[in-house]
Write an enzyme that holds these catalytic residues in place. Sequence first.
Site, short mmCIF file in Angstrom:
data_model
loop_
_atom_site.label_atom_id
_atom_site.label_comp_id
_atom_site.label_asym_id
_atom_site.label_seq_id
_atom_site.Cartn_x
_atom_site.Cartn_y
_atom_site.Cartn_z
N ASP A 127 0.81 -1.23 0.00
CA ASP A 127 0.00 0.00 0.00
C ASP A 127 0.84 1.27 0.00
O ASP A 127 0.34 2.35 -0.31
CB ASP A 127 -0.91 0.04 1.24
CG ASP A 127 -2.00 -1.01 1.19
OD1 ASP A 127 -2.09 -1.72 0.18
OD2 ASP A 127 -2.77 -1.11 2.17
N MET A 169 -5.97 -2.78 -4.53
CA MET A 169 -5.86 -2.69 -3.07
C MET A 169 -5.52 -1.26 -2.66
O MET A 169 -5.11 -0.44 -3.48
CB MET A 169 -4.85 -3.70 -2.55
CG MET A 169 -5.42 -5.10 -2.49
SD MET A 169 -4.32 -6.24 -1.65
CE MET A 169 -5.40 -7.66 -1.46
O1 F6P Z 1 -2.07 -4.20 3.97
C1 F6P Z 1 -1.91 -4.62 2.67
C2 F6P Z 1 -3.19 -5.13 2.09
O2 F6P Z 1 -2.86 -5.79 0.91
C3 F6P Z 1 -4.26 -4.05 1.88
O3 F6P Z 1 -4.12 -3.36 0.68
C4 F6P Z 1 -5.52 -4.87 1.90
O4 F6P Z 1 -6.61 -4.10 2.30
C5 F6P Z 1 -5.22 -5.91 2.90
O5 F6P Z 1 -3.82 -6.07 2.93
C6 F6P Z 1 -5.89 -7.25 2.62
O6 F6P Z 1 -5.63 -8.06 3.68
P1 F6P Z 1 -5.95 -9.62 3.75
O7 F6P Z 1 -4.98 -10.29 2.84
O8 F6P Z 1 -5.71 -9.99 5.16
O9 F6P Z 1 -7.34 -9.78 3.29
#
Ligand code: F6P
Length: 342
Positions: A127, A169
């Site tokens: 991010d 994301m």
């Molecule tokens: O923090 C990085 C990230 O890829 C964010 O962009 C996204 O909202 C989140 O992780 C998704 O998390 P998970 O893989 O736990 O669903």
Amino acid sequence: MRIGVLTGGGDCPGLNAVIRAVVRKGIDGYGHAFVGFRDGWRGPLESDYQELTIESTRGILPRGGTILGSSRTNPLARGDAADRIRETMESLGLSGLIAIGGEDTLGAAAKLHSAGLPVIGVPKTIDNDLGGTDLTFGFDTAIQIATDAIDRLHSTAESHHRNLVVEVMGRHAGWIALYSGIAGGADVILIPERPFDIDEVCRLIRRRHARGRYFAIIVVAEGATPSEGTMEVLGAATDEFGHARLGGIGQRLEREIEDRTGFETRATVLGHVQRGGTPTAFDRVLATRLGVAAIDAADGGRWGQMASLRSMRVELVRLEEAVASLRTVTDEDFEVARAFFG
Ligand code: F6P
């Protein structure tokens, strides 16, 4: 010295490059030894670990993910976290920890350091939203993947005279949407920092049609929201750090844009594909530089610091300072993209 290493939060291309750099320089350069804790903070809380050696970290530089595993375990959700981690460290004869993570993992690292634990942080996240560094590794890989996807969607959108919404994301910050949108020539980019006006989005799409361009690419960050009261959005479940599991804004926009403009609109959600696979050369180099800085700091006993990139140089910043605020997209950054909308 014996040092523990962990990777926490969402995984990210380049994590293995950091582990390799820490272990290689730590063993060859300083004569230290390493244990790798499994699945982020769960590892030291439950004393779940493996030895890390030059042999066990060979060949991992180009590999995505993390050989240590990751989790979103929040150690601070347990009142006795600092004591449990201290016990694990004492039983393994560890002098300190290197925690590789984003806002949550490093936020916990900062608090545990205040509670007396010797910790050094290394910033990671696709991010790119950590305050204490100009850039995080993983971001370059993610925007390359998203840009490749937008390029591919462009040609099919044009052939079928459709609008394509691409959901990328970006929970609190729209860096992936902004950079992949600029690189991929998006017609509209929607980011969490700027609640969007659906009427304006549709106006830009109609204007494009009026100019004879019968397709549009709309890039939306998963954390983007409409201005209050303008469009219905869904609630979501939360994780141990209280973050909502995002996703769904792309589909909402698909329906809303099609209903309002009458032009066929489809959504593509890139999801975890943005986090998977081999890191770009840039991310491998950045991750390696940060890993070397972290082990240099540990060898010098500079606990409570985070390795960071500042104006192209790797420096140390205090962990508390590094996690104090998120780095979000400014109006100035956004204006570059806006010049190409519609
Ligand atoms: O923090 C990085 C990230 O890829 C964010 O962009 C996204 O909202 C989140 O992780 C998704 O998390 P998970 O893989 O736990 O669903």
